[in-house]
Motif scaffolding. Sequence first.
Motif, mmCIF file in Angstrom:
data_model
loop_
_atom_site.group_PDB
_atom_site.id
_atom_site.type_symbol
_atom_site.label_atom_id
_atom_site.label_comp_id
_atom_site.label_asym_id
_atom_site.label_seq_id
_atom_site.Cartn_x
_atom_site.Cartn_y
_atom_site.Cartn_z
ATOM 1 N N VAL A 117 7.752 8.827 6.384
ATOM 2 C CA VAL A 117 7.636 7.590 7.163
ATOM 3 C C VAL A 117 6.906 6.518 6.350
ATOM 4 O O VAL A 117 7.318 5.357 6.323
ATOM 5 N N ILE A 118 5.841 6.913 5.671
ATOM 6 C CA ILE A 118 5.092 5.951 4.849
ATOM 7 C C ILE A 118 5.957 5.425 3.701
ATOM 8 O O ILE A 118 5.851 4.259 3.323
ATOM 9 N N SER A 119 6.837 6.261 3.173
ATOM 10 C CA SER A 119 7.693 5.810 2.074
ATOM 11 C C SER A 119 8.688 4.738 2.517
ATOM 12 O O SER A 119 9.232 4.016 1.686
ATOM 13 N N PHE A 153 0.795 -1.221 0.000
ATOM 14 C CA PHE A 153 0.000 0.000 0.000
ATOM 15 C C PHE A 153 0.833 1.280 0.000
ATOM 16 O O PHE A 153 0.389 2.310 -0.472
ATOM 17 N N ALA A 154 2.012 1.231 0.546
ATOM 18 C CA ALA A 154 2.801 2.439 0.795
ATOM 19 C C ALA A 154 3.141 3.254 -0.453
ATOM 20 O O ALA A 154 3.056 4.486 -0.405
ATOM 21 N N PRO A 155 3.533 2.645 -1.574
ATOM 22 C CA PRO A 155 3.908 3.488 -2.723
ATOM 23 C C PRO A 155 2.777 4.384 -3.231
ATOM 24 O O PRO A 155 3.005 5.565 -3.486
ATOM 25 N N LEU A 156 1.579 3.856 -3.366
ATOM 26 C CA LEU A 156 0.473 4.673 -3.875
ATOM 27 C C LEU A 156 0.094 5.765 -2.880
ATOM 28 O O LEU A 156 -0.159 6.910 -3.267
ATOM 29 N N ILE A 157 0.095 5.443 -1.595
ATOM 30 C CA ILE A 157 -0.217 6.455 -0.579
ATOM 31 C C ILE A 157 0.857 7.546 -0.584
ATOM 32 O O ILE A 157 0.547 8.737 -0.492
ATOM 33 N N THR A 158 2.120 7.148 -0.711
ATOM 34 C CA THR A 158 3.215 8.118 -0.785
ATOM 35 C C THR A 158 3.049 9.031 -1.998
ATOM 36 O O THR A 158 3.240 10.252 -1.897
ATOM 37 N N LEU A 209 9.964 -1.462 3.590
ATOM 38 C CA LEU A 209 11.025 -2.175 4.304
ATOM 39 C C LEU A 209 10.465 -3.196 5.287
ATOM 40 O O LEU A 209 11.183 -4.103 5.711
ATOM 41 N N VAL A 210 9.190 -3.079 5.650
ATOM 42 C CA VAL A 210 8.560 -4.050 6.532
ATOM 43 C C VAL A 210 8.536 -5.429 5.864
ATOM 44 O O VAL A 210 8.691 -6.450 6.526
ATOM 45 N N TYR A 211 8.359 -5.454 4.534
ATOM 46 C CA TYR A 211 8.335 -6.712 3.787
ATOM 47 C C TYR A 211 9.736 -7.281 3.573
ATOM 48 O O TYR A 211 9.895 -8.443 3.287
ATOM 49 N N GLY A 212 10.738 -6.450 3.670
ATOM 50 C CA GLY A 212 12.118 -6.883 3.482
ATOM 51 C C GLY A 212 12.880 -5.892 2.623
ATOM 52 O O GLY A 212 12.297 -5.033 1.954
ATOM 53 N N LEU A 213 14.184 -6.022 2.649
ATOM 54 C CA LEU A 213 15.036 -5.097 1.908
ATOM 55 C C LEU A 213 14.863 -5.244 0.393
ATOM 56 O O LEU A 213 15.089 -4.293 -0.348
ATOM 57 N N SER A 214 14.422 -6.388 -0.057
ATOM 58 C CA SER A 214 14.243 -6.590 -1.498
ATOM 59 C C SER A 214 13.046 -5.802 -2.049
ATOM 60 O O SER A 214 12.910 -5.665 -3.259
ATOM 61 N N TYR A 215 12.201 -5.282 -1.180
ATOM 62 C CA TYR A 215 11.054 -4.480 -1.617
ATOM 63 C C TYR A 215 11.374 -2.983 -1.679
ATOM 64 O O TYR A 215 10.500 -2.190 -1.978
ATOM 65 N N PHE A 216 12.600 -2.607 -1.361
ATOM 66 C CA PHE A 216 12.998 -1.205 -1.352
ATOM 67 C C PHE A 216 14.077 -1.002 -2.400
ATOM 68 O O PHE A 216 15.104 -1.675 -2.394
#
Length: 126
Positions: free
Chosen positions: A90-92, A52-57, A96-103
Amino acid sequence: MKKISLVVLPAITIALEILPLGAVCIFAPSPTERAKETFSYFSPIPFGYANFAPLITAVLTVVILLLSLISLKKNGVFNSMFVLSIITAVISLLPLVYGLSYFTFVGALITMALVTECILIKTQQK
């Protein structure tokens, strides 16, 4: 000059968010294989796969840009811009909650631009 930088930085951030290199989805076509795909922050595909974070950001960055355009004429929006910039930064970081491969590197640039925006707003307030 400082007020113009408050408009330019969110515009650059939105340009980075439009690139199809920021939001990450990792698909599993088979039990042993993983496929990593990147999307624009404005794409609904990562949102549909619970990132969800990318679209909210992206949406909050557009609001920050609109507030920065308003700040060219009025000085009363700096507090709301500052709070919104902190929340967006912070939302952006939430992928990282999913893991470093998602950032991605583009995601890191977006976060740094949002933090820089917070600093510029705070210096403009003084």
